[in-house]
Design an enzyme around this catalytic site. Structure first.
Site, PDB file in Angstrom:
ATOM      1  N   MET A 134       0.749  -1.291   0.157  1.00 13.81           N
ATOM      2  CA  MET A 134      -0.056   0.128   0.009  1.00 13.81           C
ATOM      3  C   MET A 134       0.882   1.326  -0.070  1.00 13.81           C
ATOM      4  SD  MET A 134      -2.991  -1.134   2.699  1.00 13.81           S
ATOM      5  CE  MET A 134      -3.899   0.284   2.429  1.00 13.81           C
ATOM      6  N   HIS A 135       0.151   2.335  -0.070  1.00 14.00           N
ATOM      7  CA  HIS A 135       0.689   3.827   0.114  1.00 14.00           C
ATOM      8  C   HIS A 135       1.842   4.334  -0.996  1.00 14.00           C
ATOM      9  CE1 HIS A 135      -1.162   3.029   3.906  1.00 14.00           C
ATOM     10  NE2 HIS A 135      -0.285   2.250   4.227  1.00 14.00           N
ATOM     11  N   ASP A 293      -2.633  -4.876   0.610  1.00 13.82           N
ATOM     12  CA  ASP A 293      -2.219  -6.093   1.068  1.00 13.82           C
ATOM     13  C   ASP A 293      -2.899  -6.601   2.305  1.00 13.82           C
ATOM     14  OD1 ASP A 293      -0.953  -4.215   2.564  1.00 13.82           O
ATOM     15  OD2 ASP A 293       0.989  -5.080   2.135  1.00 13.82           O
TER      16      ASP A 293
END
Length: 545
Positions: A134-135, A293
Site C-alpha cells: 500500500m501507500h 495487502d
C-alpha cells in the site's frame, strides 16, 4: 538527482546496480504505451497440457509485495493449484528513501503469470485480481509513462510534509476529511514532497496511482483503484468511499488525476488483447480491482463481516479488525479504512514485527536456526528483559518515526535466551497496544486468526495468545494477499455472491491456541510494565538521532 554511487540495490551489485540506476529516467521507464483498443475477439483454445482441476474454473491472485511478487492459482473450491514467486530489486538512493521501478513489477508479474499458467488448461482461467503493498506513489505523464521511480510505503523522506499536514492543516481536519492523520508512509505527503522538491515532475503528472493499480492498468488499460488501497492515501473520504475534494485542494491535485474507485470485488475490465495473447488465455478474462495487502490478506483469512480479527506477523505487524460500521478512535491511533468486503475495518500497524526476530537472529546472534534458539526459552511470563520493537520507528499507536528499538532490564545473569524471548514478547506487547485502543472504542475481541511468517512459530503464537488473553485460531491454508486476490477475482466473476460467502466456504480453522489463566495473568503484569517504557524514552529518542 539520483546518484548511482549512493544507491544500494537488494539482489544486485556491481554492474547490475549501475545498470539499474543509471539515471533519472532509465530505459526501463521508457516503455511504449500499451494498445488499449478492445477487439473483443477470443484467442481460441489456448490449451497447454492435461489441465489442472478438470473442467473447473481457475482464478489467479497476484500479491505485489515489497521484495517479490507472489502469484497463486486456485480453482472455484479454493483448492490451490500452483504458487509462483518472482523477486525484483529495491533501491535506496539516499538514507531513509525506498524506491522501486514499476516496470520491474510488470515484467516479473508477467513472467510469473506465464509460469503459473504453464501446466493448465488456459481456457479455464476466468479472473485475475490483486493484493499489494500500500501507500506507494506511482506518477504517470500524459503518455502514461512513469515519471520517476515509485516512492514506497517504507520511505521516510516526508517528515516535513507530514508535519505540515498534521500541524498546519491539523489532525482534526485530516481526520474529518479522511478518517486518518498523516504518516510518513502515506501517499498524500509523498505527493506534497514531489510538489515541493521536484516541481518539474509534479507539473507533468497526469495520473496518480498505487503499486498494484499500476499493474492492473498495464493488464487492462484502465486507471483504477479500490476502496481499501485508496484509504491509505490520505486523499480518500473513507466514510463516504470517494475522493476528498478538500484533500485534493491541499495536495494541489485534481480529481481527474486520480484513478476511478471500485469496490475490491468489482471487475474493472478484461485483459488487453495483446496481454491475453501473450499469456495464451481468452480475451474475456476479467480483472477485479483487488485490495491493499492487509485487506486482501484479511479476505484470505476470512476476516470479513463484523467483529472479526486477524493478526499478521510479517515484516511489519498488523492487527486487523473488520466492522460493518464506520468508526474512528479519538486519537487516530488506529487506521480507519474501507474494507474489501464492502464495509470497513480498523487496523493497527507496527512497522517492525517478524523483522525484529530476523534482525536479532541474522544480524546480532548470527544464526538461521530460529527454532533451535526458541527451544531454549522456558520461563514464559517471568522474563525481566524488555524490548521495544521500534527498529524503523513506529506507527500504531505512537506515530513516531523517531522511536527506536530498545532493550532494558539486562543484568549479569541475563542469558541469550532471555534476549530472544524479549524480542518475541516485545512484538506481542506492541500488538497489545493496538488492542487496547480497540477496547476503548467498545470493541471486544475474544479470538483472532493469525498469519504471516512469524505465525509459523508455535512459541510465538502461545506468547501472543497469553499476552492478548484471547484464543488464536490457526488456519488450514494461509497464503495471505495472493489467496485473497484470487478470492476477489472469483466474486467478480460471479462464482460467489459476496466476499463473506466465499470466506465462509473456503477458510478453515484447524487448530486453536488458547491462553491459560496463570500465564495470562503473568503477562498482564509484564505488559503494564512494558507500556511505561516508551513514554519514559520518548524524549530521549529525539535527542539521540
Amino acid at each position: 538527482m539520483y546518484d548511482k554511487e549512493n544507491v544500494h540495490v537488494h539482489g544486485k551489485s556491481g554492474r547490475e546496480q549501475e545498470t539499474a540506476v543509471s539515471g533519472t529516467k532509465p530505459d526501463a521507464f521508457m516503455y511504449a504505451k500499451a494498445d488499449r483498443k478492445a477487439s473483443g475477439e477470443g484467442l481460441g483454445e489456448g490449451y497447454c497440457g492435461t489441465g489442472i482441476g478438470g473442467n473447473k474454473m481457475l482464478y489467479a491472485g497476484i500479491d505485489l509485495g515489497t521484495s517479490a511478487v507472489k502469484l497463486l492459482l486456485m480453482n472455484e473450491k479454493g483448492e490451490i493449484q500452483k504458487i509462483v514467486s518472482k523477486e525484483y530489486p529495491l533501491f535506496f538512493p539516499h538514507p531513509g528513501w525506498s524506491e522501486q521501478n514499476p516496470e520491474d513489477w510488470y515484467t516479473q508479474s508477467m513472467a510469473g503469470l506465464k509460469e503459473l499458467l504453464a501446466d493448465c488448461d488456459k481456457t479455464q482461467l476466468a479472473g485475475i485480481s490483486f493484493g499489494g503493498q500500500m501507500h506507494g506513489l506511482v506518477i504517470l505523464d500524459e503518455e502514461d509513462q512513469v515519471i520517476r521511480p515509485a516512492i514506497l510505503w517504507n520511505d521516510g523522506r516526508t517528515s516535513e510534509e507530514c508535519d505540515y499536514l498534521n500541524q498546519v492543516i491539523g489532525t482534526d481536519k485530516l481526520s474529518g476529511y479522511t478518517a486518518n492523520i498523516s504518516f510518513t508512509g502515506f501517499t498524500a505527503p509523498k505527493i506534497l514532497w514531489v510538489k515541493n522538491k521536484e516541481p518539474e515532475n509534479f507539473a507533468r503528472i497526469r495520473k496518480i496511482m498505487l503499486p498494484k493499480d499500476y499493474l492492473a492498468y498495464r493488464l487492462t488499460g484502465v486507471h483504477c483503484t479500490d476502496v481499501s488501497d485508496a484509504s491509505g492515501m490520505l486523499i480518500f473520504d473513507v466514510k463516504n468511499r470517494c475522493w476528498s475534494r478538500e484533500m485534493c485542494e491541499i495536495c494541489g491535485v485534481r480529481e481527474e488525476q486520480l484513478a476511478k474507485v471500485y469496490e475490491s470485488y468489482e471487475a474493472v475490465g478484461t485483459l488487453l488483447p495483446a496481454i491475453a495473447q501473450e499469456l495464451g488465455v481468452g480475451a474475456a478474462v476479467k480483472v477485479a480491482a483487488g485490495a491493499g495487502d492487509n485487506a486482501a490478506a484479511a479476505v484470505g483469512t476470512g476476516t470479513v463481516g463484523d467483529g472479526m480479527c486477524n493478526i499478521s506477523l510479517g515484516t511489519s505487524g498488523t492487527v486487523f479488525i473488520s466492522s460493518r460500521n464506520f468508526g474512528v478512535d479519538k486519537f487516530n491511533a488506529l487506521h480507519s479504512f474501507a474494507h474489501a468486503d464492502g464495509h470497513y475495518h480498523l487496523m493497527g500497524c507496527m512497522l517492525s514485527a517478524a523483522s525484529c526476530n530476523k534482525w536479532w537472529m541474522d544480524e546480532i546472534i548470527g544464526t538461521k536456526e530460529y527454532g533451535e534458539e526458541q527451544k531454549q526459552i522456558e520461563k514464559l511470563g517471568e522474563n525481566k528483559v524488555f524490548f521495544l520493537p521500534y527498529l524503523m520507528g513506529e506507527r500504531s499507536p505512537h506515530n513516531n518515526p523517531n522511536a527506536r528499538g530498545t532493550f532494558i532490564g539486562m543484568t549479569m545473569d541475563t542469558s541469550r535466551a532471555d534476549m530472544t524471548q524479549a524480542v518475541l514478547e516485545g512484538v506481542a506487547f506492541a500488538l497489545r497496544d493496538s488492542f487496547e485502543v480497540a477496547k476503548d472504542l467498545g470493541i471486544q475481541i475474544e479470538r483472532t486468526k493469525i498469519c504471516g511468517g512469524g505465525a509459523k512459530s508455535p512459541l510465538w503464537k502461545k506468547i501472543i495468545a497469553n499476552v492478548l488473553n484471547i484464543k488464536v485460531d490457526v488456519l488450514e491454508s494461509e497464503e495471505g494477499p495472493s489467496m485473497g486476490g484470487a478470492m476477489l477475482a472469483a466474486v467478480a466473476c460471479g462464482e460467489y455472491k459476496s466476499v463473506e460467502e466465499i470466506a465462509d466456504r473456503m477458510v478453515k480453522v484447524v487448530d486453536t491456541v488458547e491462553p491459560t489463566p496463570e500465564l495470562a495473568e503473568k503477562y498482564e503484569q509484564r505488559y503494564q510494565q512494558f507500556r511505561k517504557i516508551y513514554p519514559a524514552c520518548k524524549e530521549l529518542f529525539n535527542e539521540i538521532l
